[in-house]
Write an enzyme that holds these catalytic residues in place. Structure first.
Site, PDB file in Angstrom:
ATOM      1  N   ASN A 202       2.675  -4.610  -8.311  1.00  0.00           N
ATOM      2  CA  ASN A 202       1.354  -4.549  -8.947  1.00  0.00           C
ATOM      3  C   ASN A 202       1.429  -5.248 -10.294  1.00  0.00           C
ATOM      4  O   ASN A 202       2.296  -4.947 -11.108  1.00  0.00           O
ATOM      5  CB  ASN A 202       0.953  -3.079  -9.135  1.00  0.00           C
ATOM      6  CG  ASN A 202      -0.504  -2.926  -9.458  1.00  0.00           C
ATOM      7  OD1 ASN A 202      -1.036  -3.661 -10.284  1.00  0.00           O
ATOM      8  ND2 ASN A 202      -1.151  -1.985  -8.814  1.00  0.00           N
ATOM      9  N   CYS A 207      -3.723  -3.470  -7.259  1.00  0.00           N
ATOM     10  CA  CYS A 207      -3.494  -2.691  -6.045  1.00  0.00           C
ATOM     11  C   CYS A 207      -4.591  -2.944  -5.020  1.00  0.00           C
ATOM     12  O   CYS A 207      -4.359  -2.886  -3.822  1.00  0.00           O
ATOM     13  CB  CYS A 207      -3.385  -1.205  -6.364  1.00  0.00           C
ATOM     14  SG  CYS A 207      -4.734  -0.592  -7.380  1.00  0.00           S
ATOM     15  N   HIS A 454      -7.241   4.061  -7.539  1.00  0.00           N
ATOM     16  CA  HIS A 454      -6.084   3.412  -6.949  1.00  0.00           C
ATOM     17  C   HIS A 454      -6.406   3.037  -5.510  1.00  0.00           C
ATOM     18  O   HIS A 454      -7.147   3.744  -4.828  1.00  0.00           O
ATOM     19  CB  HIS A 454      -4.896   4.384  -7.001  1.00  0.00           C
ATOM     20  CG  HIS A 454      -3.619   3.774  -6.516  1.00  0.00           C
ATOM     21  ND1 HIS A 454      -3.128   2.593  -7.016  1.00  0.00           N
ATOM     22  CD2 HIS A 454      -2.722   4.176  -5.574  1.00  0.00           C
ATOM     23  CE1 HIS A 454      -1.987   2.297  -6.406  1.00  0.00           C
ATOM     24  NE2 HIS A 454      -1.732   3.234  -5.530  1.00  0.00           N
ATOM     25  N   ASP A 471       1.555   1.277  -0.286  1.00  0.00           N
ATOM     26  CA  ASP A 471       1.056   1.684  -1.603  1.00  0.00           C
ATOM     27  C   ASP A 471       1.801   0.884  -2.657  1.00  0.00           C
ATOM     28  O   ASP A 471       2.838   1.301  -3.169  1.00  0.00           O
ATOM     29  CB  ASP A 471       1.271   3.182  -1.775  1.00  0.00           C
ATOM     30  CG  ASP A 471       0.595   3.720  -3.038  1.00  0.00           C
ATOM     31  OD1 ASP A 471       0.160   2.894  -3.856  1.00  0.00           O
ATOM     32  OD2 ASP A 471       0.510   4.942  -3.188  1.00  0.00           O
TER      33      ASP A 471
END
Length: 1116
Positions: A202, A207, A454, A471
């Site tokens: 990131n 993200c 997020h 993730d």
């Protein structure tokens, strides 16, 4: 996604900031910017049953009178841990409320403690709970970070505005929802080893992009097409989207660790600021696919994007009573489906194809048949092999004039049958032989609220039963329930915490799906195809192999770094090359001299042989000096190495010379030259010998240069070496020169004259000192030079600053550059800018400073002479910028600052139009002055018409401004100023007449509570004693010009404090309204209930994009 940054940052751009407040506020040390996911998602894949959770509500009375910088709540317990909320009522160095979750007992916890929590903080709207502001995050707390939260939770202007509903009776209500989870070791986790896949790094706020890229990568047919896009070995990834995407996909496929996306974002043309802005994922998906589609034209993979993602639907209008039908075919790459009011995907599709009746006033104009009753709708001609569904989780709330997130429960199936109910979604010309049965491939999730959050994705790359969560850098195996049911959204009832707040409450699930990707069963073998090295161009494989080798080499160097040291060797040539060009102060920039990578155990004498080979200086003619950092922060050669030291190892010598234990040894190589300019042995140095370095200054050329060095005797005098200095400078032997010692330059310049007639020892000169000299100037000629002597020149250089000026309306483009002194006053700066622009009056220049963090202009321009010096204009929270923005005003800035600017919406009495007028008057003016000014600009219904000024907020009239009110007290930032003619009937009110407020409203049910939503334009109405609703309705219909058919559907109610009491035609309306000042009684009004048919202006939505978003642009 969250950004860790220093707390004291200008937040006027409303960027989302999550920070530990204490360390940063006090120390101002910049922190590494990392993804929150690196810390936060440490437990995502752990089986933690029923984590302890609870909600804490904190009511803060007399909030506006709090005079402490920090304010703590009472302690509350969740998961056996003590917590409390910390707020900064006036902001933590920002103009926002700052709020954090704090570990209450951190001071008494044992060494090495840590705890992990997911939590949300909220400021409750006490008028309309749906407008409460809630932000959620997660964090691993420890001794260094005992609190975590939001430095810019909400603007103070919004918080303290009594009309907004956050501060009622000077009471603020704050809520915290905390879930405590078990801590696991995040860093020990290896995604590739555990799952076979790797994540994406990131860059700060990317993200949202990472989740999309992982989804596209795991569509193998798409990946194969990207690999087959033609690129060449001469392309650079940072300038070529195809090559950057190929490189990224190759690394995702073959790398063992997470992959960076910087090359790709650079190929988009994004700067660092773009990477710290959350963009809209749907927009990025469309823009990226359009770019790739364009880049694929004329190549072997032309049309791939259309083949994968393009479907078609038919818009139709079909007349009911005559044989006429109009159709239009349109393509789509994704479908946007409603979430609000729909329980699942099928309900959304039903709504999508819902038939609308065009009848009554809304009849369809058929070409040869005139106005006709008709049916209008959409049906699908074909669906694509890969169906991308965008769920409308974010909607524009016209009532609040902002975006809101829809967290309602919304189900989506593992298998989606779009042929259901005998193909009710399909148009007549659809190919019924194609079976539109789809399998879910990926679920993209947004966790958080409209103000930030997020993004991550659940994907099953091969359509097997195994799901994976991508993730950012972390990839984990997940089960079906996690990917499906837990992403439906809605509410859940957590386990209550015994002994604390046992009243059951529901947690809203702020993590939910916002994009779904389905793959058609009949196409899955083609789309989930095999992609191997044969699909990847040879030059790409070679390039990436080379990158990998370089990476391994650096890794090896890093691992072996403790065995080596770096020796930086400066010589006379370096000093001559750098002084006057790269540097003016001190002697050399050590980063620009020759460096040697040497094993620590190598004897220094052996190293000298390497120097001999490098520079051609025999070992016996080399003498090395150690550099030393002095107390005044200058860096000078201090003493020569003694023979004994030269027999030691390089490592031992470094430890002797370097008290700060860094990896470098800095040396000065002294080489003496004979008459034939060949190296000779260095002269013997006694304690009486001093090595001085000399710089020459030419005031005419404004040039400082290095001319050499000399050994002098400490008991000698400067006058004895003047002829040698003149020779160095190329002067006649008897030229009169002045000498100065360059002592220091930080924080200010210190350069003092040297008395030529006293000894060097008396002048306190020592080894490594710098002497600057110049011709002596007659007193009368000093005025002809800008900087006549060495001290004035060094002062200038120390404060010299090249400033990049940008036109405020084009904040990304440099307009011109000016070299200035940081000591310039405000007047000096604007005069130079005016001169550059050819402007006679510098006071018409208005400047705005640069925000170093957002890379944007600060929201507030500088006031006239509001800053003292250029250095103040460029300084921003421990950082210095070199950018200023300028505007050219139509009047001088001091005059403008004495004026108040108001935007007033004038509502015409007889025409259905509203015109916005900008009124600019002296600050001491009154509302009466505004009205008089407005009369000269607007068209009145008759010459004697009187005007009034109203304050309108959330579609209610809150105030009629008295004519004598000072305009300086009026703030039109949050509410609308409306001007209108005063109707004749209001001027002649009888003793029993009432002037009442009339508002439009609809009802909405949310969380089992009925809410009144006002809309449209509010107005006043005179009602007479004994007048019935039926009589008043006639006047309202005439005033609003509503057609009979529509007006018959309207309902009328008396509303007090949001509660409607419906009226009958025979009711006496005046009896409902109390005898009091109605101008303050906006919560008591006659309500007109009907549907909101006011056209939604597209521009309004555009103007109210999330404040932390920018439109997605890919520039290349």
């Amino acid at each position: 996604m969250t950004v860790m940054t220093p707390a004291p940052i200008d937040q006027q751009e409303d960027e989302e900031m999550l920070v530990p407040h204490s360390d940063l506020t006090d120390n101002h040390q910049p922190m590494e910017v990392v993804s929150q996911a690196e810390n936060a998602n440490t437990v995502e894949n752990q089986k933690v049953e029923d984590p302890p959770s609870s909600r804490f509500t904190w009511k803060i009375d007399n909030f506006s009178r709090l005079n402490t910088k920090k304010h703590y709540s009472d302690v509350f317990v969740v998961g056996g841990y003590k917590w409390r909320i910390l707020i900064f009522p006036k902001g933590n160095n920002v103009d926002h409320l700052s709020m954090y979750l704090d570990v209450a007992d951190s001071a008494s916890l044992p060494y090495g403690w840590s705890r992990y929590a997911q939590f949300s903080l909220a400021v409750v709207n006490q008028i309309h709970s749906k407008y409460s502001i809630r932000k959620d995050t997660q964090h691993q707390f420890n001794a260094r970070e005992i609190d975590w939260g939001f430095t810019s939770f909400m603007p103070l202007g919004e918080l303290y505005d009594p009309c907004r509903g956050y501060l009622v009776n000077d009471t603020l209500v704050v809520e915290a929802e905390v879930v405590v989870r078990k801590i696991v070791d995040y860093w020990a986790y290896d995604s590739k080893k555990e799952t076979g896949y790797v994540g994406l790094k990131n860059q700060g706020a990317t993200c949202y992009m990472n989740s999309l890229l992982q989804t596209l990568y795991h569509i193998p047919y798409f990946r194969k097409a990207v690999y087959h896009m033609p690129t060449t070995e001469n392309d650079m990834p940072s300038g070529s989207i195809p090559l950057a995407l190929q490189s990224l996909f190759y690394k995702l496929q073959y790398s063992d660790s997470s992959v960076a996306t910087k090359e790709l974002t650079k190929s988009f043309g994004w700067d660092t600021y773009d990477s710290f802005m959350q963009h809209d994922v749907q927009e990025l998906n469309r823009v990226l696919c359009e770019k790739l589609e364009d880049k694929m034209k004329g190549t072997v993979v032309e049309g791939t994007i259309q083949q994968l993602f393009e479907g078609h639907h038919m818009n139709y209008i079909e007349c009911i009573n005559v044989d006429y039908k109009s159709t239009r075919k349109e393509s789509f790459y994704d479908l946007q489906l409603d979430v609000k009011g729909c329980r699942d995907v099928y309900a959304s599709f039903d709504k999508y194809v819902e038939v609308e009746r065009l009848e009554g006033d809304n009849k369809y104009q058929a070409e040869q048949y005139g106005l006709q009753d008709a049916k209008k709708g959409v049906l699908f001609i074909d669906f694509p092999p890969v169906l991308q569904i965008q769920l409308k989780r974010f909607e524009y709330d016209f009532m609040r004039d902002t975006m809101v997130k829809i967290n309602d429960r919304y189900e989506f199936p593992l298998q989606l049958d779009l042929d259901r109910d005998d193909g009710k979604y399909l148009s007549p010309e659809a190919d019924r032989s194609v079976r539109n049965l789809y399998t879910l491939h990926s679920v993209l999730v947004h966790s958080g609220g409209v103000h930030g959050g997020h993004y991550y994705a659940y994907i099953r790359p091969t359509l097997s039963d195994q799901w994976y969560k991508f993730d950012d850098e972390r990839v984990t195996k997940e089960d079906l329930k996690k990917a499906l049911e837990e992403q439906y959204g809605g509410e859940e009832l957590p386990q209550t915490n015994p002994g604390f707040n046992n009243t059951p409450f529901k947690f809203t699930k702020y993590s939910n799906a916002y994009m779904l990707v389905y793959i058609r069963e009949s196409d899955k073998d083609k789309i989930i195809c095999n992609v191997d090295e044969k699909d990847i161009a040879e030059h790409l494989r070679e390039r990436l192999k080379k990158e990998q080798e370089e990476k391994e080499h650096k890794k090896k160097e890093k691992a072996e770094a403790h065995l080596y040291t770096i020796i930086k060797v400066a010589r006379d040539d370096d000093l001559a090359e750098q002084i006057g060009k790269d540097i003016c102060f001190d002697l050399v920039d050590h980063d620009k001299v020759r460096s040697f990578h040497i094993q620590k155990q190598m004897p220094f004498n052996v190293f000298k042989e390497e120097v001999a080979r490098e520079f051609g200086i025999p070992v016996q003619f080399q003498r090395f000096w150690l550099w030393a950092k002095r107390q005044n922060h200058t860096y000078r050669p201090n003493r020569p190495l003694i023979p004994l030291e030269e027999t030691q190892s390089v490592g031992a010598l470094k430890e002797v010379s370097n008290k700060v234990h860094n990896a470098e040894l800095k040396l000065f190589l002294e080489v003496e030259l004979g008459l034939d300019l060949r190296p000779i042995a260095p002269p013997y140095k006694t304690k009486e010998d001093i090595l001085l370095f000399f710089k020459h200054y030419d005031p005419e050329k404004e040039e400082l240069r290095y001319v050499g060095r000399l050994f002098v005797k400490s008991a000698g005098k400067p006058i004895e070496i003047l002829s040698r200095l003149n020779k160095m400078a190329g002067y006649a032997p008897d030229e009169e020169i002045n000498l100065y010692e360059e002592i220091k330059f930080e924080p200010s310049v210190m350069c003092e004259p040297i008395d030529k007639k006293i000894t060097f020892r008396a002048s306190q000169l020592e080894d490594g000192d710098i002497v600057c000299f110049q011709k002596s100037l007659p007193v009368e000629s000093t005025n002809q030079y800008r900087y006549p002597d060495v001290p004035s020149f060094l002062e200038y250089v120390h404060n010299r600053q090249v400033v990049h000026f940008r036109f405020l309306e084009k904040p990304k483009e440099d307009d011109f550059c000016l070299e200035m002194s940081r000591l310039y006053t405000y007047d000096d700066v604007v005069e130079r800018v005016a001169q550059q622009l050819g402007l006679d009056d510098p006071t018409k220049i208005r400047l705005t400073s640069h925000n170093c963090y957002s890379q944007q202009p600060k929201p507030q321009p500088m006031k006239y002479r509001g800053v003292d010096h250029l250095s103040d204009m460029l300084f921003h929270y421990n950082q210095t910028s070199d950018i200023l923005y300028f505007e050219v005003l139509d009047i001088p800035l001091p005059e403008l600052q004495g004026l108040k600017t108001l935007k007033v919406a004038f509502h015409h009495a007889t025409k259905d139009e509203v015109v916005i007028h900008t009124i600019r008057l002296p600050k001491q003016s009154t509302v009466g002055d505004v009205i008089n000014d407005l009369k000269t600009k607007v068209e009145l219904s008759h010459p004697d018409a009187e005007l009034r000024l109203l304050e309108v907020f959330y579609n209610k009239i809150y105030k009629i401004f008295p004519p004598n009110e000072k305009i300086d007290n009026i703030n039109d930032q949050y509410w609308t100023l409306r001007a209108e003619e005063i109707p004749e009937e209001e001027k002649n009110l009888g003793p029993n007449d009432r002037l009442i407020h009339v508002y439009h409203f609809t009802k909405e049910t949310a969380q089992n509570q009925m809410q009144i939503l006002n809309f449209g334009e509010p107005f006043f109405l005179v009602i007479h004693e004994g007048e019935t609703l039926a009589e008043i309705k006639v006047r309202i219909q005439r005033k609003l010009q509503v057609p009979d058919e529509e007006f018959a559907k309207w309902k009328f109610a008396f509303l007090s404090l949001g509660r409607p009491e419906y009226l009958q035609d025979s009711d006496i309306v005046s009896s409902r309204f109390q005898r009091r000042d109605v101008y303050g009684a906006w919560e008591q009004y006659l309500g007109l209930e009907h549907s909101d048919n006011i056209p939604k202006r597209a521009c309004a939505i555009n103007q109210n994009r999330h404040t932390f978003e920018k439109p997605v642009k890919i520039y290349n």
